[in-house]
Design a protein around this motif. Structure first.
Motif, PDB file in Angstrom:
ATOM      1  N   GLU A  91     -42.887  26.272  -6.573  1.00 60.22           N
ATOM      2  CA  GLU A  91     -42.188  26.497  -5.313  1.00 60.22           C
ATOM      3  C   GLU A  91     -41.023  25.516  -5.213  1.00 60.22           C
ATOM      4  N   THR A  96     -39.293  30.751  -5.288  1.00 60.79           N
ATOM      5  CA  THR A  96     -40.494  30.499  -6.089  1.00 60.79           C
ATOM      6  C   THR A  96     -40.244  31.030  -7.497  1.00 60.79           C
ATOM      7  N   GLN A 146     -37.035  32.268  -0.854  1.00 63.14           N
ATOM      8  CA  GLN A 146     -38.003  31.778   0.136  1.00 63.14           C
ATOM      9  C   GLN A 146     -37.305  31.335   1.410  1.00 63.14           C
TER      10      GLN A 146
END
Length: 176
Positions: A91, A96, A146
């Protein structure tokens, strides 16, 4: 985690020659899994699975009631399979990263005999022998956004390399 199993199954068929309880099978399986959390952002998992099976005769039946196996003494089906997989999940601040690599190997050997009337052979019996080997390597690299924004993205690459080899021989079984 490590798991192992062994299974022996008795034969439940009668063969074409009248022999009872043919088709015994032995299966050995082994599996191992390892999960490592390197830190809050990185996880690595390794998986290994192998199975080997040996069977006299085969599961081809000419009758279900009673179950009669079409094969003859000396026929067999043997297989070995091996799977190895490694996955990295990382991450990052913006996405990711996932990397997965899988290797598969398989070996199979089979011999099947059968009476096939009308072939013009002395006893009309034919035996087929087959050997197969296979290998595969698959790799996937994926980067997934993300963020909380309505715009999400995904980028990735997939690679696969597979090789299979099969040799089959047919033999007429002629009595001496």
């Amino acid at each position: 985690r490590v798991v192992a199993s062994q299974e022996g199954m008795g034969g439940y068929h009668m063969d074409s020659l009248g022999n009872d309880e043919v088709n015994p099978t032995d299966i050995n399986s082994y599996r191992a899994e390892l999960l490592w959390h390197a830190n809050d952002a990185v996880t690595v998992s390794l998986n290994y699975f192998t199975e080997e099976g040996e069977s006299d005769y085969s599961n081809f039946v000419s009758s279900l009631d009673p179950p009669i196996n079409n094969q003859f003494p000396g026929d067999f089906y043997d297989n070995d399979q091996e799977f190895l997989s490694a996955t990295l999940d990382w991450e990052l601040d913006f996405a990711t990263l996932t990397v997965n690599v899988t290797s598969i190997e398989s070996d199979e050997a089979t011999q099947l005999s059968a009476l096939i009337p009308g072939l013009g052979l002395p006893n009309d019996m034919v035996s087929l022998t087959n050997a197969q080997e296979g290998e595969a390597l698959n790799t996937e690299i994926r980067l997934v956004s993300q963020s909380d924004s309505p715009f999400q993205w995904l980028a990735g690459v997939y690679y696969s390399d597979t090789e299979n080899v099969s040799d089959t021989f047919a033999t007429a079984l002629i009595p001496p």
